[in-house]
Each structure stands twice: as structure tokens, then as C-alpha cells.
Write a protein that holds these residues in place. Structure first.
Motif, PDB file in Angstrom:
ATOM      1  N   GLU A  58     -54.751  58.010 -71.808  1.00  0.00           N
ATOM      2  CA  GLU A  58     -55.067  59.122 -70.892  1.00  0.00           C
ATOM      3  C   GLU A  58     -55.355  60.430 -71.643  1.00  0.00           C
ATOM      4  O   GLU A  58     -55.555  61.470 -71.023  1.00  0.00           O
ATOM      5  CB  GLU A  58     -53.889  59.339 -69.931  1.00  0.00           C
ATOM      6  CG  GLU A  58     -53.640  58.200 -68.961  1.00  0.00           C
ATOM      7  CD  GLU A  58     -54.691  58.101 -67.872  1.00  0.00           C
ATOM      8  OE1 GLU A  58     -55.057  59.129 -67.297  1.00  0.00           O
ATOM      9  OE2 GLU A  58     -55.169  56.974 -67.631  1.00  0.00           O
ATOM     10  N   GLN A  59     -55.285  60.353 -72.965  1.00  0.00           N
ATOM     11  CA  GLN A  59     -55.483  61.546 -73.815  1.00  0.00           C
ATOM     12  C   GLN A  59     -54.555  62.689 -73.391  1.00  0.00           C
ATOM     13  O   GLN A  59     -54.971  63.854 -73.328  1.00  0.00           O
ATOM     14  CB  GLN A  59     -56.947  61.980 -73.790  1.00  0.00           C
ATOM     15  CG  GLN A  59     -57.863  60.887 -74.323  1.00  0.00           C
ATOM     16  CD  GLN A  59     -59.296  61.341 -74.458  1.00  0.00           C
ATOM     17  OE1 GLN A  59     -59.729  62.285 -73.807  1.00  0.00           O
ATOM     18  NE2 GLN A  59     -60.044  60.682 -75.324  1.00  0.00           N
ATOM     19  N   ASP A  60     -53.308  62.325 -73.106  1.00  0.00           N
ATOM     20  CA  ASP A  60     -52.304  63.319 -72.721  1.00  0.00           C
ATOM     21  C   ASP A  60     -51.539  63.706 -73.996  1.00  0.00           C
ATOM     22  O   ASP A  60     -50.551  63.063 -74.360  1.00  0.00           O
ATOM     23  CB  ASP A  60     -51.370  62.724 -71.649  1.00  0.00           C
ATOM     24  CG  ASP A  60     -50.514  63.794 -71.001  1.00  0.00           C
ATOM     25  OD1 ASP A  60     -50.137  64.749 -71.706  1.00  0.00           O
ATOM     26  OD2 ASP A  60     -50.220  63.676 -69.811  1.00  0.00           O
ATOM     27  N   HIS A  61     -52.012  64.730 -74.676  1.00  0.00           N
ATOM     28  CA  HIS A  61     -51.480  65.057 -76.000  1.00  0.00           C
ATOM     29  C   HIS A  61     -50.049  65.587 -75.942  1.00  0.00           C
ATOM     30  O   HIS A  61     -49.244  65.305 -76.825  1.00  0.00           O
ATOM     31  CB  HIS A  61     -52.411  66.049 -76.706  1.00  0.00           C
ATOM     32  CG  HIS A  61     -53.792  65.490 -76.867  1.00  0.00           C
ATOM     33  ND1 HIS A  61     -54.066  64.436 -77.697  1.00  0.00           N
ATOM     34  CD2 HIS A  61     -54.959  65.808 -76.267  1.00  0.00           C
ATOM     35  CE1 HIS A  61     -55.349  64.131 -77.620  1.00  0.00           C
ATOM     36  NE2 HIS A  61     -55.915  64.955 -76.744  1.00  0.00           N
ATOM     37  N   ALA A  62     -49.730  66.360 -74.905  1.00  0.00           N
ATOM     38  CA  ALA A  62     -48.358  66.881 -74.786  1.00  0.00           C
ATOM     39  C   ALA A  62     -47.372  65.726 -74.617  1.00  0.00           C
ATOM     40  O   ALA A  62     -46.306  65.699 -75.245  1.00  0.00           O
ATOM     41  CB  ALA A  62     -48.265  67.833 -73.589  1.00  0.00           C
ATOM     42  N   ALA A  63     -47.730  64.759 -73.792  1.00  0.00           N
ATOM     43  CA  ALA A  63     -46.845  63.604 -73.578  1.00  0.00           C
ATOM     44  C   ALA A  63     -46.703  62.806 -74.874  1.00  0.00           C
ATOM     45  O   ALA A  63     -45.613  62.305 -75.189  1.00  0.00           O
ATOM     46  CB  ALA A  63     -47.389  62.725 -72.451  1.00  0.00           C
ATOM     47  N   LYS A  64     -47.775  62.704 -75.640  1.00  0.00           N
ATOM     48  CA  LYS A  64     -47.710  61.960 -76.913  1.00  0.00           C
ATOM     49  C   LYS A  64     -46.689  62.608 -77.842  1.00  0.00           C
ATOM     50  O   LYS A  64     -45.857  61.932 -78.457  1.00  0.00           O
ATOM     51  CB  LYS A  64     -49.091  61.948 -77.597  1.00  0.00           C
ATOM     52  CG  LYS A  64     -50.017  60.927 -76.975  1.00  0.00           C
ATOM     53  CD  LYS A  64     -51.311  60.688 -77.732  1.00  0.00           C
ATOM     54  CE  LYS A  64     -51.929  61.839 -78.429  1.00  0.00           C
ATOM     55  NZ  LYS A  64     -53.335  61.651 -78.793  1.00  0.00           N
ATOM     56  N   ILE A  65     -46.747  63.922 -77.963  1.00  0.00           N
ATOM     57  CA  ILE A  65     -45.804  64.627 -78.846  1.00  0.00           C
ATOM     58  C   ILE A  65     -44.376  64.456 -78.326  1.00  0.00           C
ATOM     59  O   ILE A  65     -43.448  64.163 -79.077  1.00  0.00           O
ATOM     60  CB  ILE A  65     -46.173  66.126 -78.947  1.00  0.00           C
ATOM     61  CG1 ILE A  65     -47.488  66.271 -79.692  1.00  0.00           C
ATOM     62  CG2 ILE A  65     -45.069  66.924 -79.643  1.00  0.00           C
ATOM     63  CD1 ILE A  65     -48.112  67.640 -79.608  1.00  0.00           C
ATOM     64  N   PHE A  66     -44.210  64.583 -77.021  1.00  0.00           N
ATOM     65  CA  PHE A  66     -42.887  64.440 -76.419  1.00  0.00           C
ATOM     66  C   PHE A  66     -42.310  63.040 -76.677  1.00  0.00           C
ATOM     67  O   PHE A  66     -41.139  62.886 -77.030  1.00  0.00           O
ATOM     68  CB  PHE A  66     -42.998  64.698 -74.907  1.00  0.00           C
ATOM     69  CG  PHE A  66     -41.749  64.390 -74.149  1.00  0.00           C
ATOM     70  CD1 PHE A  66     -40.622  65.193 -74.266  1.00  0.00           C
ATOM     71  CD2 PHE A  66     -41.678  63.281 -73.315  1.00  0.00           C
ATOM     72  CE1 PHE A  66     -39.455  64.904 -73.569  1.00  0.00           C
ATOM     73  CE2 PHE A  66     -40.524  62.981 -72.606  1.00  0.00           C
ATOM     74  CZ  PHE A  66     -39.407  63.797 -72.736  1.00  0.00           C
TER      75      PHE A  66
ATOM     76  N   MET B  74     -50.470  70.370 -67.726  1.00  0.00           N
ATOM     77  CA  MET B  74     -50.548  69.526 -66.521  1.00  0.00           C
ATOM     78  C   MET B  74     -50.584  68.053 -66.944  1.00  0.00           C
ATOM     79  O   MET B  74     -51.470  67.647 -67.700  1.00  0.00           O
ATOM     80  CB  MET B  74     -51.831  69.894 -65.764  1.00  0.00           C
ATOM     81  CG  MET B  74     -51.987  69.168 -64.456  1.00  0.00           C
ATOM     82  SD  MET B  74     -50.957  69.913 -63.184  1.00  0.00           S
ATOM     83  CE  MET B  74     -51.403  68.951 -61.769  1.00  0.00           C
ATOM     84  N   LEU B  75     -49.609  67.301 -66.431  1.00  0.00           N
ATOM     85  CA  LEU B  75     -49.549  65.882 -66.799  1.00  0.00           C
ATOM     86  C   LEU B  75     -50.585  65.077 -66.023  1.00  0.00           C
ATOM     87  O   LEU B  75     -50.877  65.376 -64.872  1.00  0.00           O
ATOM     88  CB  LEU B  75     -48.166  65.327 -66.462  1.00  0.00           C
ATOM     89  CG  LEU B  75     -47.017  65.742 -67.376  1.00  0.00           C
ATOM     90  CD1 LEU B  75     -45.684  65.455 -66.703  1.00  0.00           C
ATOM     91  CD2 LEU B  75     -47.106  65.011 -68.703  1.00  0.00           C
ATOM     92  N   LYS B  76     -51.110  64.037 -66.692  1.00  0.00           N
ATOM     93  CA  LYS B  76     -52.002  63.128 -65.978  1.00  0.00           C
ATOM     94  C   LYS B  76     -51.169  62.356 -64.945  1.00  0.00           C
ATOM     95  O   LYS B  76     -49.997  62.049 -65.195  1.00  0.00           O
ATOM     96  CB  LYS B  76     -52.666  62.159 -66.959  1.00  0.00           C
ATOM     97  CG  LYS B  76     -53.537  62.844 -68.012  1.00  0.00           C
ATOM     98  CD  LYS B  76     -54.839  63.313 -67.386  1.00  0.00           C
ATOM     99  CE  LYS B  76     -55.707  64.111 -68.334  1.00  0.00           C
ATOM    100  NZ  LYS B  76     -56.254  63.409 -69.451  1.00  0.00           N
TER     101      LYS B  76
ATOM    102  N   ALA C 137     -45.259  57.191 -64.695  1.00  0.00           N
ATOM    103  CA  ALA C 137     -44.530  56.392 -65.681  1.00  0.00           C
ATOM    104  C   ALA C 137     -43.322  57.162 -66.221  1.00  0.00           C
ATOM    105  O   ALA C 137     -42.264  56.569 -66.486  1.00  0.00           O
ATOM    106  CB  ALA C 137     -45.471  55.997 -66.817  1.00  0.00           C
ATOM    107  N   LEU C 138     -43.447  58.471 -66.375  1.00  0.00           N
ATOM    108  CA  LEU C 138     -42.310  59.275 -66.856  1.00  0.00           C
ATOM    109  C   LEU C 138     -41.199  59.296 -65.801  1.00  0.00           C
ATOM    110  O   LEU C 138     -40.015  59.205 -66.131  1.00  0.00           O
ATOM    111  CB  LEU C 138     -42.762  60.702 -67.186  1.00  0.00           C
ATOM    112  CG  LEU C 138     -43.549  60.872 -68.485  1.00  0.00           C
ATOM    113  CD1 LEU C 138     -44.137  62.281 -68.572  1.00  0.00           C
ATOM    114  CD2 LEU C 138     -42.678  60.605 -69.714  1.00  0.00           C
ATOM    115  N   ASN C 139     -41.593  59.401 -64.533  1.00  0.00           N
ATOM    116  CA  ASN C 139     -40.600  59.351 -63.454  1.00  0.00           C
ATOM    117  C   ASN C 139     -39.816  58.045 -63.510  1.00  0.00           C
ATOM    118  O   ASN C 139     -38.601  58.022 -63.342  1.00  0.00           O
ATOM    119  CB  ASN C 139     -41.293  59.470 -62.091  1.00  0.00           C
ATOM    120  CG  ASN C 139     -41.241  60.892 -61.569  1.00  0.00           C
ATOM    121  OD1 ASN C 139     -40.214  61.550 -61.652  1.00  0.00           O
ATOM    122  ND2 ASN C 139     -42.337  61.359 -61.042  1.00  0.00           N
TER     123      ASN C 139
ATOM    124  N   CYS D  92     -43.952  70.771 -67.603  1.00  0.00           N
ATOM    125  CA  CYS D  92     -45.401  70.545 -67.514  1.00  0.00           C
ATOM    126  C   CYS D  92     -45.925  70.849 -66.111  1.00  0.00           C
ATOM    127  O   CYS D  92     -47.080  70.537 -65.792  1.00  0.00           O
ATOM    128  CB  CYS D  92     -45.736  69.106 -67.876  1.00  0.00           C
ATOM    129  SG  CYS D  92     -45.446  68.723 -69.601  1.00  0.00           S
ATOM    130  N   GLY D  93     -45.071  71.417 -65.263  1.00  0.00           N
ATOM    131  CA  GLY D  93     -45.524  71.788 -63.921  1.00  0.00           C
ATOM    132  C   GLY D  93     -45.467  70.646 -62.923  1.00  0.00           C
ATOM    133  O   GLY D  93     -46.006  70.755 -61.819  1.00  0.00           O
TER     134      GLY D  93
END
Ligand code: FEO
Length: 170
Positions: free
Chosen positions: A111-119, A1-3, A9-11, A64-65
């Protein structure tokens, strides 16, 4: 789940990549108008790659849903003073995209969004190549100056670039 902030910001990054694609397709058309088919082809491949970057972000949001939300794409410029002016704009544009990616990474870290960091890591590396390619061609155009034979040699070289679609997901 994205923050939530990261999703927003990704949009916005999807929109920036689609705008890049539109800008480079417009440059491709400009180069065709100068009968520089190699430059035109190089820019067309670049436009295809930018579309792919946008789709990469789009697919990541879905995986990420989240739900990608598309916005209006800004009208690109249509004319440039010279091939060098077009590549100088390309370099400036890529530098802006790099700043956006860096800001996105800063946000993912905050935001400690680890999946987004890797992406986003892939985009950080990609931007190094993008700036090097645009900057390298702009430098060569400066060296070529008004020498049309140098311009045609570079045109032939740039025409060899081919678009390589990513392997289909399994
Ligand atoms: Fe998608 Fe040229 O950066």
C-alpha cells in the motif's frame, strides 16, 4: 493518514496483542496454581508487555488520525499438561504473531504506507526476541525433564524478570 486496509489490519493487531496479554495472564495463574511463583511472575510481566504492544498500535492509529476499533478478545486456555506444554504453546503463539506482523508489513509495503512500515519495524525486531525467549525456556524445560531441582532453579531465575514501563512521552 493511514491507508484503509492498513488501518483495518492494525485494528485487528490490537486485538491479537490483547489476546496475547490475556493468554499469558492465564498462564501466570496456571503457574501460581503449581506454586511456581517465578514462572508466574515471568508470565505476568509478559502479559503486561503484550498490553503495551496493543497500546502501541492503538496510539499509532490515533497519531495517524485514525480511530482504533476494539473487538471481543477470545477466551484464553486455562490449563496445560505441564510447564513445558505452556511454553510450547507460547512459542507457537509467538510464531503466529510473527506471521501476522510480517503480513502487516507486506501490506504496508504493497500500500506504500511508509509511516506504517517504519512503525512496524519495531515489531519485527521485537518478535525475534519474543520467539527466542519462549523457545529458549521451552528448550531448558525439555532438558530439565522430571528433575524438580532443575525446575526450581529455573523458577528462581525467571522470577527475576521485571516489567520496565516505557519512558513517558514528552
Ligand atoms: Fe506482542 Fe509477544 O508479541
Amino acid at each position: 493518514m493511514l491507508k484503509k486496509k492498513v488501518l483495518k489490519a492494525l485494528n485487528s493487531q490490537i486485538n491479537a496483542e490483547l489476546h496475547s496479554s490475556s493468554l499469558y495472564l492465564s498462564m501466570s495463574s496456571y503457574f501460581h496454581s503449581l506454586s511456581l511463583s517465578g514462572f508466574a511472575s515471568w508470565m505476568r510481566v509478559q502479559a503486561q508487555e503484550e498490553l503495551l504492544h496493543g497500546m502501541k498500535v492503538y496510539d499509532f492509529i490515533i497519531s495517524c488520525g485514525g480511530r482504533p476499533v476494539l473487538e471481543a478478545v477470545a477466551k484464553p486456555d486455562a490449563d496445560w499438561e505441564s510447564p513445558l506444554a505452556a511454553f510450547e504453546q507460547t512459542l507457537r503463539h509467538e510464531q503466529e504473531i510473527t506471521s501476522r506482523i510480517n503480513a502487516l508489513m507486506d501490506l504496508a509495503i504493497a500500500e506504500q504506507d511508509h509511516a506504517a512500515k517504519i512503525f512496524l519495524q519495531w515489531f519485527i525486531s521485537e518478535q525475534i526476541e519474543e520467539e527466542a525467549a519462549a523457545g529458549g525456556i521451552a528448550s531448558r524445560l525439555r532438558l530439565i525433564g522430571k528433575d524438580s531441582s532443575g525446575l526450581f532453579l529455573l523458577d528462581a531465575e525467571l522470577g527475576k524478570r521485571v516489567f520496565t514501563p516505557p519512558p513517558a512521552a514528552t
